[in-house]
Design a protein around this motif. Structure first.
Motif, mmCIF file in Angstrom:
data_model
loop_
_atom_site.group_PDB
_atom_site.id
_atom_site.type_symbol
_atom_site.label_atom_id
_atom_site.label_comp_id
_atom_site.label_asym_id
_atom_site.label_seq_id
_atom_site.Cartn_x
_atom_site.Cartn_y
_atom_site.Cartn_z
ATOM 1 N N ASP A 1 146.349 105.417 43.248
ATOM 2 C CA ASP A 1 145.093 106.030 42.800
ATOM 3 C C ASP A 1 143.977 105.595 43.742
ATOM 4 N N ALA B 1 152.280 103.309 35.443
ATOM 5 C CA ALA B 1 152.454 102.052 36.173
ATOM 6 C C ALA B 1 152.449 100.878 35.198
ATOM 7 N N GLY C 1 151.691 100.339 40.502
ATOM 8 C CA GLY C 1 150.489 101.111 40.766
ATOM 9 C C GLY C 1 149.740 100.507 41.941
ATOM 10 N N HIS D 1 157.459 99.921 37.441
ATOM 11 C CA HIS D 1 156.665 100.948 38.116
ATOM 12 C C HIS D 1 155.398 100.299 38.677
ATOM 13 N N LEU E 1 145.987 104.389 36.668
ATOM 14 C CA LEU E 1 147.347 103.985 37.018
ATOM 15 C C LEU E 1 148.164 103.684 35.761
ATOM 16 N N THR F 1 152.919 104.683 42.087
ATOM 17 C CA THR F 1 151.817 105.637 41.954
ATOM 18 C C THR F 1 150.593 105.038 42.633
ATOM 19 N N ALA G 1 149.243 106.736 34.135
ATOM 20 C CA ALA G 1 150.274 107.423 34.923
ATOM 21 C C ALA G 1 151.643 106.762 34.789
ATOM 22 N N ASP H 1 159.639 103.026 41.436
ATOM 23 C CA ASP H 1 158.598 104.034 41.251
ATOM 24 C C ASP H 1 157.245 103.462 41.669
#
Length: 244
Positions: free
Chosen positions: A40, A75, A5, A3, A70, A38, A73, A36
């Protein structure tokens, strides 16, 4: 898949990085698929006074908040598609909450793979006049060349008055092309576009020199890290672990 970030510090560059990362997934994994991700973003304006004061430690603290968010979340690693921010991220301080890919290391690695020996550096005044790219390129035996003072003022003004606000004009493109031509005349064999908005103004077909697009290079490296196609990053801020 890991994942990612994205630590945003400027709007257009972060948006381009996000799109480029997703598009790399589409290209390699198939339609509508990517690791994935994310993003910020603490507004850049909240750090502007610290940048103007040369207070990189305060900027680092703000960026560290984003990295922490991150991490919370989900990451597993981060990128920061803002070259200037790496002046602050390289400052000593507590380890960041996530490991990250360093944008200048990614650009310098590509310059070395391409066999470059002298690279022009175009970015904000902070980046052009700072130590990040001379260190990263110099560690690989590559000279870093920056425009003359008056040209640096033009490059910086266009970034802050236009590019970060989503304004892209033919006059500004022509001004950048002339500056790149002068870098070529001084022996540069490539130009690094190390403000992440510059590739939105200067595409490869516009440039008199081969380009090193820091935004897209970082996004491609992030995809490879997420997909396990390159070593997982270990850098957590500061200068430790960077090529020198």
């Amino acid at each position: 898949m890991h994942h990612l970030g994205i630590l945003a510090h400027s709007t257009e560059g972060a948006a381009l990085s996000f799109l480029s990362f997703c598009q790399e997934g589409f290209r390699r994994l198939g339609e509508h698929d990517h690791p994935d991700v994310t993003l910020d973003y603490i507004p850049f304006g909240r750090s502007m006074a610290a940048w103007d004061a040369g207070d990189h430690d305060t900027v680092r603290k703000t960026l560290a908040v984003s990295v922490d968010r991150l991490s919370r979340a989900g990451a597993e690693f981060f990128i920061c598609p803002d070259n200037t921010a790496h002046l602050a991220l390289e400052r000593p301080g507590p380890a960041l909450a996530l490991p990250g890919l360093h944008i200048a290391e990614v650009v310098a690695e590509q310059a070395a793979r391409d066999g470059r020996t002298r690279v022009g550096v175009l970015g904000t005044s902070y980046t052009m006049e700072g130590p990040v790219y001379p260190r990263a390129l110099g560690a690989r035996g590559i000279a870093a060349e920056i425009p003359d003072p008056g040209e640096r003022e033009v490059v910086n003004r266009i970034i802050f008055d236009e590019l970060v606000n989503g304004v892209f004009t033919e006059d500004s493109r022509a001004a950048y092309i002339k500056i790149i031509e002068r870098l070529a005349a001084r022996g540069c064999d490539a130009v690094a576009l190390v403000c992440t908005e510059i590739p939105l103004l200067i595409a490869p077909e516009h440039s008199p020199l081969p380009t090193l697009d820091s935004t897209r290079l970082l996004s491609a490296a992030a995809y490879e890290a997420a997909a396990g196609l390159r070593p997982f990053p270990s850098w957590r801020g500061g200068a430790e672990g960077l090529a020198s």
